[in-house]
Design a protein around this motif. Structure first.
Motif, PDB file in Angstrom:
ATOM      1  N   LYS A  46     130.938 122.998  70.107  1.00  0.00           N
ATOM      2  CA  LYS A  46     130.472 124.028  70.761  1.00  0.00           C
ATOM      3  C   LYS A  46     128.984 124.330  70.903  1.00  0.00           C
ATOM      4  O   LYS A  46     128.416 125.221  70.894  1.00  0.00           O
ATOM      5  CB  LYS A  46     130.987 125.190  70.133  1.00  0.00           C
ATOM      6  N   ALA A  47     128.478 123.051  70.882  1.00  0.00           N
ATOM      7  CA  ALA A  47     127.141 123.007  71.052  1.00  0.00           C
ATOM      8  C   ALA A  47     126.539 123.909  72.129  1.00  0.00           C
ATOM      9  O   ALA A  47     125.419 124.525  71.934  1.00  0.00           O
ATOM     10  CB  ALA A  47     126.379 121.688  71.146  1.00  0.00           C
ATOM     11  N   TRP A  48     127.202 123.828  73.462  1.00  0.00           N
ATOM     12  CA  TRP A  48     126.735 124.710  74.483  1.00  0.00           C
ATOM     13  C   TRP A  48     126.511 126.033  74.283  1.00  0.00           C
ATOM     14  O   TRP A  48     125.943 126.896  74.727  1.00  0.00           O
ATOM     15  CB  TRP A  48     127.825 124.364  75.616  1.00  0.00           C
ATOM     16  N   LEU A  49     127.347 126.716  73.113  1.00  0.00           N
ATOM     17  CA  LEU A  49     127.509 128.167  72.723  1.00  0.00           C
ATOM     18  C   LEU A  49     126.782 128.501  71.540  1.00  0.00           C
ATOM     19  O   LEU A  49     126.867 129.309  71.236  1.00  0.00           O
ATOM     20  CB  LEU A  49     128.939 128.490  72.620  1.00  0.00           C
ATOM     21  N   TRP A 106     119.927 128.231  70.526  1.00  0.00           N
ATOM     22  CA  TRP A 106     119.289 127.921  71.643  1.00  0.00           C
ATOM     23  C   TRP A 106     118.628 129.127  72.001  1.00  0.00           C
ATOM     24  O   TRP A 106     117.803 129.033  73.026  1.00  0.00           O
ATOM     25  CB  TRP A 106     120.433 127.460  72.678  1.00  0.00           C
ATOM     26  N   GLY A 107     119.059 130.261  71.408  1.00  0.00           N
ATOM     27  CA  GLY A 107     118.217 131.506  71.708  1.00  0.00           C
ATOM     28  C   GLY A 107     118.735 132.507  72.736  1.00  0.00           C
ATOM     29  O   GLY A 107     119.492 133.296  72.319  1.00  0.00           O
ATOM     30  N   SER A 108     118.520 132.193  73.770  1.00  0.00           N
ATOM     31  CA  SER A 108     119.071 133.109  74.906  1.00  0.00           C
ATOM     32  C   SER A 108     119.749 132.422  76.104  1.00  0.00           C
ATOM     33  O   SER A 108     119.322 131.064  76.335  1.00  0.00           O
ATOM     34  CB  SER A 108     118.052 134.225  75.582  1.00  0.00           C
ATOM     35  N   ARG A 109     120.615 133.006  76.935  1.00  0.00           N
ATOM     36  CA  ARG A 109     121.238 132.347  77.897  1.00  0.00           C
ATOM     37  C   ARG A 109     119.992 131.939  79.062  1.00  0.00           C
ATOM     38  O   ARG A 109     120.252 130.712  79.643  1.00  0.00           O
ATOM     39  CB  ARG A 109     121.983 133.395  78.568  1.00  0.00           C
ATOM     40  N   GLY A 110     118.971 132.429  79.249  1.00  0.00           N
ATOM     41  CA  GLY A 110     118.122 131.963  80.045  1.00  0.00           C
ATOM     42  C   GLY A 110     117.411 130.730  79.703  1.00  0.00           C
ATOM     43  O   GLY A 110     117.009 130.136  80.815  1.00  0.00           O
ATOM     44  N   VAL A 111     117.010 130.555  78.616  1.00  0.00           N
ATOM     45  CA  VAL A 111     116.358 129.259  78.138  1.00  0.00           C
ATOM     46  C   VAL A 111     117.122 128.320  77.820  1.00  0.00           C
ATOM     47  O   VAL A 111     116.632 127.076  77.748  1.00  0.00           O
ATOM     48  CB  VAL A 111     115.204 129.454  77.087  1.00  0.00           C
ATOM     49  N   LEU A 128     116.057 124.224  77.253  1.00  0.00           N
ATOM     50  CA  LEU A 128     115.719 123.675  76.091  1.00  0.00           C
ATOM     51  C   LEU A 128     116.807 122.626  75.575  1.00  0.00           C
ATOM     52  O   LEU A 128     116.219 121.646  74.853  1.00  0.00           O
ATOM     53  CB  LEU A 128     116.108 124.787  75.014  1.00  0.00           C
ATOM     54  N   MET A 129     117.837 122.434  75.999  1.00  0.00           N
ATOM     55  CA  MET A 129     118.960 121.446  75.558  1.00  0.00           C
ATOM     56  C   MET A 129     118.436 120.288  76.399  1.00  0.00           C
ATOM     57  O   MET A 129     118.448 119.124  75.702  1.00  0.00           O
ATOM     58  CB  MET A 129     120.329 121.863  76.048  1.00  0.00           C
ATOM     59  N   VAL A 130     118.047 120.153  77.581  1.00  0.00           N
ATOM     60  CA  VAL A 130     117.630 119.061  78.118  1.00  0.00           C
ATOM     61  C   VAL A 130     116.333 118.389  77.397  1.00  0.00           C
ATOM     62  O   VAL A 130     116.390 117.302  77.411  1.00  0.00           O
ATOM     63  CB  VAL A 130     117.212 119.380  79.489  1.00  0.00           C
ATOM     64  N   ALA A 131     115.468 119.498  77.208  1.00  0.00           N
ATOM     65  CA  ALA A 131     114.223 118.765  76.531  1.00  0.00           C
ATOM     66  C   ALA A 131     114.609 118.394  75.297  1.00  0.00           C
ATOM     67  O   ALA A 131     113.691 117.372  74.922  1.00  0.00           O
ATOM     68  CB  ALA A 131     113.378 120.057  76.530  1.00  0.00           C
ATOM     69  N   PHE A 132     115.366 119.025  74.663  1.00  0.00           N
ATOM     70  CA  PHE A 132     115.617 118.570  73.119  1.00  0.00           C
ATOM     71  C   PHE A 132     116.331 117.169  73.170  1.00  0.00           C
ATOM     72  O   PHE A 132     115.957 116.189  72.263  1.00  0.00           O
ATOM     73  CB  PHE A 132     116.710 119.605  72.360  1.00  0.00           C
ATOM     74  N   ILE A 133     117.185 117.095  73.988  1.00  0.00           N
ATOM     75  CA  ILE A 133     118.101 115.791  74.142  1.00  0.00           C
ATOM     76  C   ILE A 133     117.014 114.608  74.453  1.00  0.00           C
ATOM     77  O   ILE A 133     117.322 113.341  74.055  1.00  0.00           O
ATOM     78  CB  ILE A 133     119.268 115.862  75.053  1.00  0.00           C
ATOM     79  N   LYS A 134     116.224 114.872  75.295  1.00  0.00           N
ATOM     80  CA  LYS A 134     115.128 113.808  75.918  1.00  0.00           C
ATOM     81  C   LYS A 134     114.221 113.468  74.820  1.00  0.00           C
ATOM     82  O   LYS A 134     113.972 112.071  74.490  1.00  0.00           O
ATOM     83  CB  LYS A 134     114.493 114.306  77.175  1.00  0.00           C
ATOM     84  N   ASP A 135     113.630 114.386  73.984  1.00  0.00           N
ATOM     85  CA  ASP A 135     112.850 113.827  73.004  1.00  0.00           C
ATOM     86  C   ASP A 135     112.938 114.996  71.863  1.00  0.00           C
ATOM     87  O   ASP A 135     112.184 115.907  71.751  1.00  0.00           O
ATOM     88  CB  ASP A 135     111.286 114.017  73.299  1.00  0.00           C
ATOM     89  N   PRO A 136     113.838 114.611  70.823  1.00  0.00           N
ATOM     90  CA  PRO A 136     114.142 115.670  69.757  1.00  0.00           C
ATOM     91  C   PRO A 136     113.066 115.334  68.553  1.00  0.00           C
ATOM     92  O   PRO A 136     113.176 116.225  67.661  1.00  0.00           O
ATOM     93  CB  PRO A 136     115.330 115.496  69.457  1.00  0.00           C
ATOM     94  N   THR A 137     112.250 114.386  68.618  1.00  0.00           N
ATOM     95  CA  THR A 137     111.434 113.834  67.292  1.00  0.00           C
ATOM     96  C   THR A 137     110.910 114.915  66.701  1.00  0.00           C
ATOM     97  O   THR A 137     110.698 115.252  65.450  1.00  0.00           O
ATOM     98  CB  THR A 137     110.805 112.499  67.485  1.00  0.00           C
ATOM     99  N   ASP A 138     110.131 115.683  67.696  1.00  0.00           N
ATOM    100  CA  ASP A 138     108.935 116.686  67.139  1.00  0.00           C
ATOM    101  C   ASP A 138     109.722 118.299  67.182  1.00  0.00           C
ATOM    102  O   ASP A 138     108.970 118.934  66.817  1.00  0.00           O
ATOM    103  CB  ASP A 138     107.782 116.675  68.092  1.00  0.00           C
ATOM    104  N   ASN A 197     136.461 127.419  63.395  1.00  0.00           N
ATOM    105  CA  ASN A 197     136.922 128.923  63.222  1.00  0.00           C
ATOM    106  C   ASN A 197     135.788 129.692  62.931  1.00  0.00           C
ATOM    107  O   ASN A 197     134.862 129.082  62.265  1.00  0.00           O
ATOM    108  CB  ASN A 197     137.900 129.032  61.989  1.00  0.00           C
ATOM    109  N   ASN A 198     135.635 131.202  63.328  1.00  0.00           N
ATOM    110  CA  ASN A 198     134.821 131.878  63.024  1.00  0.00           C
ATOM    111  C   ASN A 198     133.298 131.613  63.545  1.00  0.00           C
ATOM    112  O   ASN A 198     132.093 131.998  62.908  1.00  0.00           O
ATOM    113  CB  ASN A 198     134.441 132.021  61.286  1.00  0.00           C
ATOM    114  N   PHE A 199     133.342 130.815  64.464  1.00  0.00           N
ATOM    115  CA  PHE A 199     132.002 130.283  65.359  1.00  0.00           C
ATOM    116  C   PHE A 199     131.680 131.611  65.964  1.00  0.00           C
ATOM    117  O   PHE A 199     132.371 132.226  66.578  1.00  0.00           O
ATOM    118  CB  PHE A 199     132.302 129.245  66.267  1.00  0.00           C
ATOM    119  N   LYS A 200     130.406 131.864  65.751  1.00  0.00           N
ATOM    120  CA  LYS A 200     129.829 133.120  66.553  1.00  0.00           C
ATOM    121  C   LYS A 200     128.840 132.503  67.528  1.00  0.00           C
ATOM    122  O   LYS A 200     127.743 132.048  67.531  1.00  0.00           O
ATOM    123  CB  LYS A 200     128.923 133.922  65.749  1.00  0.00           C
ATOM    124  N   PRO A 201     129.478 132.744  69.000  1.00  0.00           N
ATOM    125  CA  PRO A 201     128.830 132.258  70.060  1.00  0.00           C
ATOM    126  C   PRO A 201     127.463 133.125  70.405  1.00  0.00           C
ATOM    127  O   PRO A 201     127.180 134.061  69.896  1.00  0.00           O
ATOM    128  CB  PRO A 201     129.716 132.239  71.226  1.00  0.00           C
TER     129      PRO A 201
END
Ligand code: HEM
Ligand code: HEM
Ligand SMILES: [Fe+2]
Lengths: 200, 484
Positions: free
Chosen positions: A125-128, A132-137, A141-151, A191-195
């Motif tokens: 459920k990484a998408w949810l 990640w903060g809010s739907r808008g960002v 944020l996900m794209v940026a993280f996956i491309k360069d997560p080290t920092d 179970n019990n995941f809060k999206p």
């Protein structure tokens, strides 16, 4: 039964040999039957594994009282990266995302549908994920993280995800794949995941 | 000063000469597995260790792939070891068998070199063919999959041809069917699909059907042979037990696969089917313990190869506790919902693979060395006998310590991350940062180091055992007499 009359049936080699062969055959046939049924139920586009074009919609994960489990809900139209895709385009994108996750071996750090390695969070459920903060960002944020997560560290242990050389195109595809993954009906796991709040 | 006993291949039959080659590579790969396991465990404690150089995923991949390969080598070796004695005919196709051995070993080296030097590829299908498939346990690229199947089939041909030249014993018959299933099942995982649920469905056929069905039957055969060899149990008894065990194993384990189909998108009926049948899976493992302990009791534990007997007993208990008990504790869906994909799985995975498979292959190493040294004495007061005993203690205690460390970490994880936190990113780290979890990871590292020391001693012992012994192997009759 026993070849020899003095022999007790339960100590007889031939008895157990036959029992073994028959049991194995029956169990195997039952498994084949169940497999055929499962195959029909897990086709993409069915109830359990939605069509790839589900990424054109908002996905939620809500309690279903009758099943006593949380289930994915495909909601209003909410295209990924603001672009509505056809079924073929969606499939191609999700496929590219999956291939990328194979090629970078994400599963030897993360679990996917709970299977894989235990070094990093489950991605079902990484998408949810509310982090990640809010739907808008979220998408960017996900794209940026996956491309360069080290920092971009999110824990006090100092455990980081390495830069795996994921390209921009690949990162977008991975996000599409993760979004699609969150639509799979996993009988209430996790179970019990809060999206993440997607209302505003 | 008497001459030292050499490892002389003149003591071995054709199949056994090939077997010891497989055993040698298996032992070396166990060393690779342990090295990379330790490196991976260090990273749980020091996250920046080799970060960006050899990442956790790479270390883990080498760790578990080395395991699969050394165990497969151990099994192939064990079958070649028993083959001529079981079939009563010389091994067929030894030349081919030797070629396959070198090809297989070379292929493994190439795969590992690519893992370490190339590591990852672009998100295209070619990556799966030449670098990695990127699926746990079956990370090996597709070309290697095909290679593995070819090797297994050639191996099967040799075994089948040898049995058909001689006689097919009960053990032989079970073995042949098992090898067909083993190779056949592997091919089911050799395809790519975008449908993740479909992907994992068939992936579990390979993993579960290997370790909980075909591999268990393989070790059932090895145990049957081992008990005849070491204790002198009669063939009729071991064969009857073997059938009984296979009956229970397949009767529960085939549908037991459902315990992996709870949460991957598959229908709800798997919750009941998987829960029920997998809960029965410990039964054959109980039977195996009863069998081994009972036979040992009948023979008053008198045997002609103490280290092998020790490891066979370790296998019986390790299989029961590691696979049976530690499998059972998380196999019902009501529990698995919270333990799925946590350190519980890692704890069980270590206990089961070590307890069920590593142990019995080590027993076969000792059975092989006894003959290789010219049927040497391996009973009481064995010269340098402290080595096998201490390596066994270090390996077993080291493994148990790691298992408990992971189990405690798993408890914390299932409560904090799963039950309370709902498996979000934040919840994951809430558990990973918790002192109970952190301590578990430190214990794993400490006991892992002990395990590695046990391995070093094991290698030393295997290289030297029997070298300075002057007595020949004790016969079963003598052993029995002594017991009176
Ligand atoms: C020697 C036999 C066995 C071996 C080597 C073995 C090994 C493993 C391994 C390595 C995993 C983790 C798989 C992964 O990486 O995702 C696993 C999972 C599992 N095993 Fe076993 N196992 C054995 C027998 C059993 C038995 C007899 C049971 C049940 C009674 C069992 C129950 C389970 C369950 C429920 C899981 C899923 C864990 C999860 O949801 O994450 N296993 N096994
Ligand atoms: C020095 C000894 C060892 C250490 C320190 C060690 C450490 C580790 C670590 C850190 C992982 C990754 C777990 C994760 O994803 O979080 C792992 C996985 C694994 N190791 Fe080991 N290991 C050792 C020996 C062994 C041995 C001897 C075996 C089997 C005979 C084994 C079998 C496995 C298996 C099956 C997995 C995958 C577990 C799963 O996915 O559930 N390891 N090990
Ligand atoms: Fe299983």
């Amino acid at each position: 039964m026993a070849a020899n009359d003095n022999e007790l049936w339960w100590a007889s080699e031939t008895f157990w040999k036959k029992t073994t062969i028959w049991t194995t055959a029956v169990m195997f046939l039952v498994l084949v039957g169940l497999t055929l049924d499962t195959m029909s139920q897990i086709q993409v586009g069915g109830k359990r594994v939605p069509a790839y074009s589900a990424i054109n919609h908002r996905i939620d994960y809500k309690m279903d009282e009758s099943r006593h489990a949380q289930v994915p809900v495909i909601g209003i139209e909410e295209p990924l990266f603001g672009k509505k895709l056809t079924e073929q385009e969606a499939e191609a994108l999700v496929d590219h995302g999956k291939l990328t996750m194979h090629a970078k071996n994400c599963m030897d750090c993360h679990t996917i549908l709970g299977n894989g390695a235990y070094y990093a969070p489950d991605l079902t459920k990484a998408w949810l994920d509310p982090y990640w903060g809010s739907r808008g960002v979220r998408e960017e944020l996900m794209v940026a993280f996956i491309k360069d997560p080290t920092d971009k560290i999110h824990n006090s242990l100092g455990r980081r995800m390495p830069n795996l050389g994921v390209t921009d195109t690949e990162a977008h595809a991975v996000v599409a794949y993760l979004k699609w993954m969150s639509t799979i009906d996993t009988n209430g796991f996790p179970n019990n995941f809060k999206p993440i709040d997607q209302e505003n | 000063m008497t001459a030292l006993r050499a490892l002389d291949s003149a003591n071995l039959n054709g199949g056994q000469k090939l077997a010891v080659k497989y055993f040698t590579v298996a032992l070396a790969l166990l060393g690779v597995q342990i090295t990379f396991g330790l490196l991976a465990a260090v990273q749980f404690v020091m996250p920046d260790f080799l970060f960006g150089v050899v990442d956790f995923s790479i270390k883990r991949m080498v760790h578990i792939n080395a395991m699969i390969v050394w165990m497969v080598f151990g099994f192939i070796g064990s079958v070649y070891w028993m083959l001529e004695e079981e079939a009563g005919a010389p091994t067929v196709g030894l030349k081919l068998g030797n070629i396959i051995f070198y090809v297989f070993t070379a292929a493994v080296l190439v795969v590992v070199a690519v893992y370490l030097l190339v590591q990852t590829g672009p998100g295209e299908i070619e990556t799966q063919w030449f670098i990695t498939e990127g699926r746990e346990y079956t990370e090996a690229p597709r070309w290697a999959d095909i290679g593995i199947v070819v090797c297994l089939l050639t191996f099967f041909y040799n075994v089948a041809a040898t049995f058909s030249k001689g006689k097919v014993t009960g053990i032989g018959g079970v073995l042949l069917l098992d090898l067909v299933a083993l190779a056949g099942i592997y091919t089911l995982g050799m395809f790519y699909t975008t449908n993740l649920t479909m992907d994992q469905y068939w992936w579990w056929w390979v993993i579960h059907m290997w370790v909980e069905a075909t591999w268990e039957v393989m070790v059932g055969c090895m145990m049957a042979y081992g008990l005849m060899k070491v204790l002198g149990t009669s063939r009729k008894i071991v064969t009857t037990w073997l059938y009984l065990e296979v009956f229970m194993m397949f009767g529960s384990g085939i549908l037991g696969i459902g315990h992996h189909y709870f949460w991957i998108g598959t229908p709800q009926y798997w919750l009941s089917i998987g829960g029920f049948f997998s809960a029965l899976e410990p039964l054959p493992l109980v039977a195996m313990v009863v069998h081994a302990v009972y036979d040992a009791g009948v023979h008053k534990s008198r045997n002609n190869n103490h280290p092998a007997m020790g490891w066979l007993i370790a296998h019986a208990f390790g299989n029961f506790f590691g696979a049976g008990v530690f499998g059972f504790i998380h196999t019902l869906p009501q529990i698995n919902l919270y333990t799925h994909g946590t350190q519980w799985s890692a704890s069980h995975g270590h206990f089961a693979f070590y307890g069920a498979y590593a142990t019995i292959i080590i027993a076969f190493f000792y059975i092989a060395l006894q003959k290789w040294r010219g049927d040497v004495w391996m009973s009481g007061n064995l010269f340098g006998g402290w080595k096998w005993k201490w390596s066994m203690v270090l390996l077993n205690v080291g493994m148990l310590g790691m298992i408990m460390g992971m189990l405690v970490a798993g408890f914390a994880q299932s409560q904090i991350e799963r039950a309370i936190g709902g498996a979000t990113w934040t919840a994951f780290f809430a558990a990973q940062e918790h002192p109970w979890f952190v301590q578990g990871m430190h214990w794993r590292l400490a006991f892992g180091t002990m395990f590695a020391a046990g391995y070093a001693l094991l290698v030393w012992d295997l290289l030297t055992i029997g070298k300075r012994e002057t007595r020949p192997v004790q016969s079963h009759d003598d052993a029995a007499l002594e017991a009176k």
